[in-house]
Design a protein around this motif. Structure first.
Motif, PDB file in Angstrom:
ATOM      1  N   PHE A 274       0.825  -1.208   0.000  1.00 41.71           N
ATOM      2  CA  PHE A 274       0.000   0.000   0.000  1.00 41.71           C
ATOM      3  C   PHE A 274       0.862   1.262   0.000  1.00 41.71           C
ATOM      4  CE2 PHE A 274      -3.519  -2.658   2.036  1.00 41.71           C
ATOM      5  CZ  PHE A 274      -4.185  -2.802   0.831  1.00 41.71           C
ATOM      6  N   GLN A 275       1.958   1.244   0.724  1.00 39.45           N
ATOM      7  CA  GLN A 275       2.850   2.397   0.720  1.00 39.45           C
ATOM      8  C   GLN A 275       3.375   2.661  -0.691  1.00 39.45           C
ATOM      9  OE1 GLN A 275       5.613   1.016   3.749  1.00 39.45           O
ATOM     10  NE2 GLN A 275       4.850   2.491   5.237  1.00 39.45           N
ATOM     11  N   ASP A 276       3.754   1.608  -1.378  1.00 41.19           N
ATOM     12  CA  ASP A 276       4.266   1.737  -2.741  1.00 41.19           C
ATOM     13  C   ASP A 276       3.172   2.254  -3.676  1.00 41.19           C
ATOM     14  OD1 ASP A 276       6.299   0.809  -4.985  1.00 41.19           O
ATOM     15  OD2 ASP A 276       4.348  -0.033  -5.538  1.00 41.19           O
ATOM     16  N   TRP A 277       1.970   1.689  -3.572  1.00 36.23           N
ATOM     17  CA  TRP A 277       0.847   2.077  -4.439  1.00 36.23           C
ATOM     18  C   TRP A 277       0.462   3.535  -4.209  1.00 36.23           C
ATOM     19  CZ3 TRP A 277      -4.850   2.001  -3.396  1.00 36.23           C
ATOM     20  CH2 TRP A 277      -5.614   2.015  -4.574  1.00 36.23           C
ATOM     21  N   ILE A 278       0.346   3.925  -2.956  1.00 30.33           N
ATOM     22  CA  ILE A 278      -0.030   5.296  -2.622  1.00 30.33           C
ATOM     23  C   ILE A 278       1.026   6.287  -3.115  1.00 30.33           C
ATOM     24  CG2 ILE A 278      -0.356   6.910  -0.696  1.00 30.33           C
ATOM     25  CD1 ILE A 278      -1.589   4.467   0.835  1.00 30.33           C
ATOM     26  N   ALA A 279       2.303   5.960  -2.902  1.00 30.84           N
ATOM     27  CA  ALA A 279       3.378   6.843  -3.353  1.00 30.84           C
ATOM     28  C   ALA A 279       3.381   6.975  -4.874  1.00 30.84           C
ATOM     29  CB  ALA A 279       4.730   6.318  -2.866  1.00 30.84           C
ATOM     30  N   ALA A 280       3.124   5.866  -5.563  1.00 34.87           N
ATOM     31  CA  ALA A 280       3.092   5.907  -7.025  1.00 34.87           C
ATOM     32  C   ALA A 280       1.958   6.792  -7.519  1.00 34.87           C
ATOM     33  CB  ALA A 280       2.951   4.491  -7.576  1.00 34.87           C
ATOM     34  N   LEU A 281       0.776   6.651  -6.936  1.00 31.50           N
ATOM     35  CA  LEU A 281      -0.362   7.470  -7.355  1.00 31.50           C
ATOM     36  C   LEU A 281      -0.112   8.945  -7.041  1.00 31.50           C
ATOM     37  CD1 LEU A 281      -3.434   5.259  -6.333  1.00 31.50           C
ATOM     38  CD2 LEU A 281      -2.157   5.298  -8.486  1.00 31.50           C
ATOM     39  N   ALA A 282       0.495   9.214  -5.898  1.00 36.42           N
ATOM     40  CA  ALA A 282       0.794  10.598  -5.518  1.00 36.42           C
ATOM     41  C   ALA A 282       1.791  11.236  -6.477  1.00 36.42           C
ATOM     42  CB  ALA A 282       1.333  10.640  -4.092  1.00 36.42           C
ATOM     43  N   ALA A 283       2.639  10.389  -7.072  1.00 39.13           N
ATOM     44  CA  ALA A 283       3.638  10.883  -8.025  1.00 39.13           C
ATOM     45  C   ALA A 283       3.089  10.983  -9.450  1.00 39.13           C
ATOM     46  CB  ALA A 283       4.855   9.977  -8.007  1.00 39.13           C
ATOM     47  N   GLY A 284       1.789  10.716  -9.601  1.00 39.05           N
ATOM     48  CA  GLY A 284       1.174  10.832 -10.907  1.00 39.05           C
ATOM     49  C   GLY A 284       1.198   9.577 -11.746  1.00 39.05           C
ATOM     50  N   LYS A 285       1.637   8.464 -11.168  1.00 38.72           N
ATOM     51  CA  LYS A 285       1.638   7.200 -11.891  1.00 38.72           C
ATOM     52  C   LYS A 285       0.255   6.547 -11.780  1.00 38.72           C
ATOM     53  CE  LYS A 285       6.558   6.481 -10.936  1.00 38.72           C
ATOM     54  NZ  LYS A 285       7.575   5.585 -10.322  1.00 38.72           N
ATOM     55  N   THR A 286       0.027   5.533 -12.606  1.00 40.68           N
ATOM     56  CA  THR A 286      -1.288   4.891 -12.615  1.00 40.68           C
ATOM     57  C   THR A 286      -1.358   3.667 -11.709  1.00 40.68           C
ATOM     58  OG1 THR A 286      -0.639   3.611 -14.556  1.00 40.68           O
ATOM     59  CG2 THR A 286      -1.802   5.691 -14.942  1.00 40.68           C
ATOM     60  N   LYS A 287      -0.210   3.124 -11.309  1.00 42.51           N
ATOM     61  CA  LYS A 287      -0.160   1.961 -10.435  1.00 42.51           C
ATOM     62  C   LYS A 287       1.194   1.902  -9.763  1.00 42.51           C
ATOM     63  CE  LYS A 287       0.697  -2.189 -11.991  1.00 42.51           C
ATOM     64  NZ  LYS A 287       2.112  -2.300 -11.580  1.00 42.51           N
ATOM     65  N   GLY A 288       1.304   0.983  -8.797  1.00 39.20           N
ATOM     66  CA  GLY A 288       2.577   0.787  -8.125  1.00 39.20           C
ATOM     67  C   GLY A 288       3.414  -0.268  -8.820  1.00 39.20           C
ATOM     68  N   ALA A 289       4.388  -0.822  -8.085  1.00 37.92           N
ATOM     69  CA  ALA A 289       5.334  -1.777  -8.660  1.00 37.92           C
ATOM     70  C   ALA A 289       4.832  -3.215  -8.623  1.00 37.92           C
ATOM     71  CB  ALA A 289       6.666  -1.685  -7.907  1.00 37.92           C
ATOM     72  N   GLY A 290       3.607  -3.434  -8.168  1.00 34.45           N
ATOM     73  CA  GLY A 290       3.092  -4.792  -8.035  1.00 34.45           C
ATOM     74  C   GLY A 290       2.602  -5.387  -9.336  1.00 34.45           C
ATOM     75  N   SER A 291       1.949  -6.522  -9.231  1.00 35.81           N
ATOM     76  CA  SER A 291       1.445  -7.251 -10.381  1.00 35.81           C
ATOM     77  C   SER A 291       0.464  -6.397 -11.180  1.00 35.81           C
ATOM     78  CB  SER A 291       0.730  -8.529  -9.925  1.00 35.81           C
ATOM     79  OG  SER A 291       1.580  -9.321  -9.127  1.00 35.81           O
ATOM     80  N   ASN A 292       0.574  -6.463 -12.515  1.00 35.80           N
ATOM     81  CA  ASN A 292      -0.354  -5.718 -13.359  1.00 35.80           C
ATOM     82  C   ASN A 292      -1.464  -6.630 -13.870  1.00 35.80           C
ATOM     83  OD1 ASN A 292       0.819  -7.219 -15.446  1.00 35.80           O
ATOM     84  ND2 ASN A 292       2.173  -5.551 -16.088  1.00 35.80           N
ATOM     85  N   ALA A 293      -2.297  -6.105 -14.752  1.00 35.85           N
ATOM     86  CA  ALA A 293      -3.424  -6.886 -15.259  1.00 35.85           C
ATOM     87  C   ALA A 293      -2.960  -8.132 -16.004  1.00 35.85           C
ATOM     88  CB  ALA A 293      -4.301  -6.014 -16.156  1.00 35.85           C
TER      89      ALA A 293
END
Length: 324
Positions: A274-293
């Motif tokens: 969640f920390q990674d996902w939240i930081a990524a979204l705050a930085a303007g990215k669409t997702k974090g470093a985890g698994s994609n679709a």
């Protein structure tokens, strides 16, 4: 601002984890169970209680976490994509490959979907992968993975040991070794039906380079939640460290505790995810470093092959399309 759909055990755990983190706030929750959703709203500090549709459409909700029953995942993820909102969907991504393909088409070029395979963020798995990449065991030859639950959830029936649980092994294996699974065989021992769930399960998979992987999935071992991975290589072996536990010595013998469930064993993994996902979204990215679709779709494809293998008693090939 985050909305969470689902307030069962995992949903409540996610609300508690996110409430303790900085950088995000749970502002809306949804669940058909009035008691559970009221508890989730209170835990979040007074979040709105909305229907899934209203939660996704709410302008105060910037991103959505889907923790609803498996059969609702595709519908709700597609609704998030239609609204243009980032979504972290718990596994599995969908319950059919057709629905998984629909999500891939809707997400193409946007990358709004992340699938909650939190083991990629677990410090023990991260350390294991680092040792493997450093060549500490040489080339991997055999991998053994154990996934045991004290008691399977009541909703799990039939082949969900594969489609709902063993999918974790499929995803983390691909992440560890950077290869696809080509074929799989799944068997179950005698008299192994527990409350409608086919359990336990033993799978053997073969990867693109010929690594053989043994995966045990057991839902009712009673003694606790037990996760292990061991890699035998051409120059040694790697064994993922067990979580520290107090050893108790009494007149009856020695006792070593195990985590009660996944929320305890993977608390760090969920928090870091969640920390990674939240930081990524705050930085303007669409997702974090985890698994994609795509990762979510591949895990589903391996699971489908696993179900076919269990039914046939033979190997089943994993089929991955080149286009949708």
């Amino acid at each position: 601002m985050i909305g969470i759909i689902g307030s069962g055990v995992m949903g409540m755990s996610h609300v508690a984890t996110l409430t303790g983190l900085g950088g995000a706030k749970v502002v809306a929750v949804s669940d058909p169970d009035a008691v559970r959703v009221a508890q989730a709203a209170a835990l979040a500090g007074g979040a709105k209680v909305l229907s899934p549709e209203a939660l996704i459409a709410d302008p105060s909700v910037d991103a959505v976490i889907v923790v609803s029953p498996d059969a609702k995942h595709a519908e709700q993820v597609l609704a998030c994509l239609a609204a243009g909102k980032p979504v972290l969907c718990e596994k599995p991504l969908a319950t059919s490959l057709a629905d998984g393909a629909a999500i891939l088409r809707a997400d193409a070029g946007r990358g709004l979907v992340q699938v909650g395979y939190m083991r990629r963020f677990d410090p023990d798995y991260v350390d294991l992968k680092q040792h493997l990449q450093a060549g500490g065991a040489g080339d991997p030859l055999l991998i053994r993975m154990i996934h045991r639950n004290a008691t399977a959830p009541a909703f799990m029936v039939g082949t969900q040991g594969i489609t709902n649980s063993m999918v974790h092994e499929f995803d983390i294996l691909r992440w560890l070794i950077g290869e696809e699974i080509l074929r799989i065989r799944v068997q179950t021992p005698r008299a192994a039906k527990q409350g409608g769930l086919i359990d336990p399960l033993l799978a053997v998979a073969e990867t693109a380079s010929g690594i053989l992987v043994e995966m045990e999935n057991s839902g009712n071992v009673r003694y606790g939640y037990d996760i292990r991975t061991e890699i035998l290589g051409s120059a040694g072996a790697l064994m993922m460290a067990a979580r520290p536990a107090t050893r108790r010595q009494t007149a009856a013998g020695e006792v070593i505790s195990h985590p009660a469930d996944f929320t305890q064993r993977f608390a760090d993994a969920y928090r870091i995810q969640f920390q990674d996902w939240i930081a990524a979204l705050a930085a303007g990215k669409t997702k974090g470093a985890g698994s994609n679709a795509w990762d979510g779709y591949v895990a589903m494809a391996v699971a489908e092959a696993g179900v076919a293998a269990l039914q046939s008693g033979d190997w089943a090939d994993v089929s991955l399309p080149t286009q949708f």
